[in-house]
Every structure is written in C-alpha cells, then in structure tokens.
Design an enzyme around this catalytic site. Structure first.
Site, short mmCIF file in Angstrom:
data_model
loop_
_atom_site.label_atom_id
_atom_site.label_comp_id
_atom_site.label_asym_id
_atom_site.label_seq_id
_atom_site.Cartn_x
_atom_site.Cartn_y
_atom_site.Cartn_z
N CYS A 82 -11.49 -85.68 -15.39
CA CYS A 82 -12.42 -86.14 -14.33
C CYS A 82 -13.83 -85.63 -14.57
CB CYS A 82 -11.92 -85.68 -12.97
SG CYS A 82 -10.14 -85.84 -12.76
N ILE A 111 -8.57 -94.49 -5.24
CA ILE A 111 -8.54 -95.03 -6.61
C ILE A 111 -9.68 -96.05 -6.69
CG2 ILE A 111 -7.19 -96.39 -8.22
CD1 ILE A 111 -4.68 -95.13 -6.81
N LYS A 167 -14.61 -88.25 -2.10
CA LYS A 167 -13.72 -88.56 -0.99
C LYS A 167 -14.00 -89.93 -0.39
CE LYS A 167 -10.93 -88.28 2.39
NZ LYS A 167 -10.81 -89.76 2.32
N HIS A 190 -13.92 -92.34 -6.63
CA HIS A 190 -13.78 -91.50 -7.81
C HIS A 190 -13.28 -92.30 -9.02
CE1 HIS A 190 -13.11 -88.16 -10.37
NE2 HIS A 190 -11.90 -87.81 -9.98
#
Lengths: 124, 388
Positions: free
Chosen positions: B84, B210, B330, B334
């Site tokens: 990430c 997602i 959040k 992401h």
C-alpha cells in the site's frame, strides 16, 4: 530454499517433535530460515517448542479470502510460546470465551476449504 | 543538493470504476498533472510509478513503460512495489533522483484497479502483502491483521470501538466536499457502531473501501522551476523510509508501528523540523486504528493518546492539527498503488491553498504525509513545505 522446511515444521507441530529454531543468542524463529531475524546469526538449531502458549491478541474474522470462505466466522490469534510467537486458527472456543492471556496448545488440522494443514490453537 | 518542487498534481476521482483500465486511469491523472505543471512533454526524463496488485487484477506486469506510454511520455519508467506504500515509495525515488542531480523533471505517482475483481479475490490479492506461510495460511486477512493490532492497542492503552468510530465520522465529513472522494456522505457514530463486523473489534465502517484510481505528480528541481518560470510554491523538504519484520508475530509489539516512526524521524531530520512544526497531516488510515498508530508513530501524539484525538476534536477540520482533510483512505478511498501519491497531491493543494478544504487551515507552512505498506512492514513519510 523451498517451502519444504515449512511443511516439515507444520508436520512436526502436530506431534511430540514440535520445534522452533534457536540461534546462539537464544532468539527464536520459524522455518524456512537461513539467518536469525533478530541478530543475523546463521547457526540455527531445532529446539523443542513449549507445550503451552499464551494468546497475545485475537480476532474473529467475518470476511475471508477463498481459502477460508467456508469457515466464517472463525478465530485467528497470535500466541507466544517462549522464544517464538505463532499465528493460528483458534478452535474449540467462541469469541466470548477468549481473552488475552488464554493458555493454548498448538497443533495442526485440515483446512476444510483447501485440504491443507493449518496451524491451530486449542484452549488447554 | 537540488531542492525538489511540486510543479503539478493530478488525480482521477476515486471510486468504483470497474470498466476503466489501469492505463486509462493513470493517463487521466498524469495528463492532469502535466497540464497543472505546464511542463513540455519533451522535458520529462523518467516515470516512477507505484502499483501493487496489477499482475493479479489486470494480468499486467511491467507496468512502468505501459504507463509512461499512457501518459504520453517517451522516457525510462520504473514500477515500484511496496504494497500500500507503492506510490509513496515511487515519489521518494523520484525525489532522491532529482536531489542527486541525475534528473530535473520526473513524473511520479501510481494506480490501482481493484473493483473489477470479486470481493473474495480482492481480499486474497491484498493478503499477499502479508506473510504467505505464517499469516495467510493461518487465516489472517488484512482487516484481520489490523484487528489483531487494534485489540493489542486496546489492551495496552485502552480505547474503544466508539473512539475508532469518531475517526470514521471525521474522515467522512472531510470527504463530503472533495470531488475526488469515493464516499461523499457524512456518517454518524451510531451508524459506524452498528455496521457489521469484518474482523472484531473492527467493523465495516472501520475499514477503507475497495477503490479504483490513480495519482500523479510532476516533480522538478528548484533550478528548473526557476529557469522556466514555473509556479511551484511547495517543496518536498523531507523524505524518510522505515522497515520492520514482515509478519506481525515477529514484531516487538503489535500496538506500535516502528517502521513509521523511523520513516518520520528520518523525514523530520531531512527537513530540519520536528513534529511540533507540523500544521496538517495526511495519514494512512486504511483502518481507523491505523490512523491512531500513524499519529503516534509520527510523534504528533504520545502513545496512548492518538485514540481519543478525533473524539476530542483535536484532529477534526477545526482542531489544532487537522488530519486527513482529503477524507483519508477511509472515505476518499484506497486504490492501493495510487494512495501514497494521492496523499502528496492532496497535501500540495492544501499548502498551495487551492484544495476544497484549504479554508480549514490558517496560513499552513508544513504538511506531512504518511504512507504504510502492509501492516507497516514498510513506511514512507514526506514533509512538504511552502517555499520561502
């Protein structure tokens, strides 16, 4: 290096010959290893794994990947066994029964979704 | 050493865009950054590009040259993978190359395409950022890993699910006006508390979504910006990277992220600042507990105090240290390999004063971005500063 030594470690976990790798400094680790992850030592010897471990943290997983999709919810925990920690599925317990500090034994069981051996903890 | 300026920034909207290819997403962000910078195509000397799961999601490896082509550039290109933190690492490498004097103009950023896969396959794809033998085979998922960290934090420092819910509420509120954000709606503490469990103690509203999306930055040397009269008021003042053991079970503790601490200390030292100088932060809140761990690792809050920062209003938009004014992972979303670049894009706009939430800040000078890989086995921190 292959996963063979990992497979051998998992196979041993379900027997009286469960072990971890110990370096001359006393650090513990799990195979496959060529070096101690804590100090870099290359002399690693198989040492008997303590029979009792202690749950340090745990979770009940409700959304799983394909390899565990048929088992939700299930408990996964990290437990310390002396010089090493193991991650495994916690069986024979429900979330309400579990708390950190719970004494567990380590063994193996079949993952019903894949047929592979999986590390499991059971309350002692 | 050559100073590094941010000459242009670009993003795609973050969200569900399963019909769009990765090359289409990155092209949009890159073209926006190029237009923002006003730098000629021929000036670009390289692309540093972040991507994590493209080989699984699109059956596409070797994405560096593919994305340079998509961006309309003819230059060497490298893909950086650090889970990430892939785009954050890509930016770091571009910064280092300019500072070293090797290049004057680089494109950096990243892309991830995720929603074209079913949820179970995304879960499995993300899990490869964990240790396959000792974590994935033991049933650990990514939410599960952060759940293990959250429970350990609660045990050591206290805190509750309700404290975490306030972080979700804060970041959703920040995302409402952000046209690039995936979830532009407010949520309540009650909604967050009542959402279904994912991996206890974490529930659905503790988790980032997602997401598909891309980010891009045009980075130039100070000399180039001056010579070409570029409007580039934000400099990359500091960059730092940290690492830790891959598997949680091998870490010293589960309630701290020392890789991020090391990255922050290096970045602060590089920039000649301390955490007390930070005006605003964008941190890697892939789960609500991750924001807590980030704030403490960055030295912005003492250990044990980050958990209540949102509930007490200290990190809200009207607090003394606004955190994740973009909406964070959040609520903004992401897209894994794009996230670190997007954080720097958002921060550059906040410091330039042309972010939709810039009015939350009063004459900001220094912003920090924190981008974490996996369960923070890798971390990269950047310090951005308004140039004198």
């Amino acid at each position: 290096m292959t996963d063979q030594s990992y497979d051998e470690w998992v196979a041993a976990l379900g027997t009286d010959d469960a072990f971890y790798l110990e370096c001359p400094e006393g650090h513990g680790s799990l195979p496959p290893r060529r070096t101690c992850p804590h100090c870099g030592a290359t002399e690693l010897s198989e040492t008997p794994l303590p029979e009792a471990g202690t749950v340090e943290t745990y979770t009940e997983v409700h959304v799983a990947g394909p390899d565990f999709a048929g088992q939700t919810p299930y408990l996964t925990a990290i437990a310390s066994f002396g010089a090493v920690r193991l991650t495994g599925v916690l069986r024979d317990a429900s979330e309400g029964d579990v708390e950190t500090g719970l004494s567990v034994s380590a063994g193996t069981a079949e993952n019903p979704d894949t047929g592979d051996a999986v590390v499991v903890f059971r309350p002692r | 050493m050559n100073d590094v300026r941010i000459a242009g920034v670009g993003l795609t909207p973050f969200g569900r865009q399963p019909e769009r290819t990765g090359r289409d997403l990155f092209a949009e962000a890159a073209l926006a950054a190029r237009e923002d910078a006003g730098v000629a195509r021929e000036a670009f000397e390289g692309l540093h590009y972040g991507n994590f799961m493209g080989a699984l999601a699109e059956r596409q490896g070797h994405q560096g040259p593919l994305m340079a082509e998509a961006a309309g550039l003819d230059c060497p290109a490298t893909r950086h993978e650090s889970a990430c933190a892939s785009a954050g690492m890509a930016v770091r490498h571009a910064v280092q190359a300019i500072r070293a004097g090797e290049h004057d103009v680089l494109l950096a950023g990243g892309m991830e395409r995720m929603t074209n896969l079913p949820t179970t396959e995304v879960t499995e794809s993300l899990a490869i950022a964990a240790d396959e033998l000792f974590e994935v085979r033991a049933g650990m998922t990514f939410p599960g890993a952060y759940a293990l960290m959250a429970r350990a934090y609660f045990e050591e420092y206290g805190g509750s699910r309700e404290d975490l819910a306030h972080i979700a509420v804060k970041n959703h509120a920040n995302a409402v006006p952000n046209e690039f954000a995936q979830y532009r709606r407010e949520v309540t503490v009650e909604e967050a508390m009542d959402s279904p469990p994912v991996a206890t103690p974490l529930h659905l509203f503790d988790a980032c979504p997602i997401t598909d999306g891309a980010s891009a930055l045009v980075l130039v040397s100070d000399d180039y910006a001056e010579a070409h009269g570029l409007d580039a008021p934000v400099r990359v003042a500091g960059s730092g990277q940290g690492g830790d053991k891959m598997a949680l079970q091998d870490r010293e503790a589960f309630s701290r992220t020392p890789a991020a601490t090391a990255a922050a200390e290096a970045a602060y030292d590089d920039a000649g600042i301390g955490p007390g100088d930070v005006d605003v932060a964008e941190v890697h809140d892939c789960f609500t507990i991750a924001e807590v761990l980030a704030l403490e690792s960055l030295g912005l809050f003492d250990h044990g105090e980050g958990i209540s920062a949102a509930r007490e209003g200290r990190t809200t938009r009207d607090g003394d240290l606004p955190v994740n004014l973009s909406g964070g992972l959040k609520a903004k979303g992401h897209p894994v390999g794009a996230t670190g670049g997007a954080q720097i894009v958002e921060m550059a706009k906040l410091l330039r004063g042309d972010h939709v939430n810039s009015d939350a800040l009063s004459d900001p000078r220094i912003g920090v971005t924190h981008n974490a890989g996996g369960t923070v086995a890798s971390a990269v921190v950047h310090v951005l500063e308004v140039a004198e």
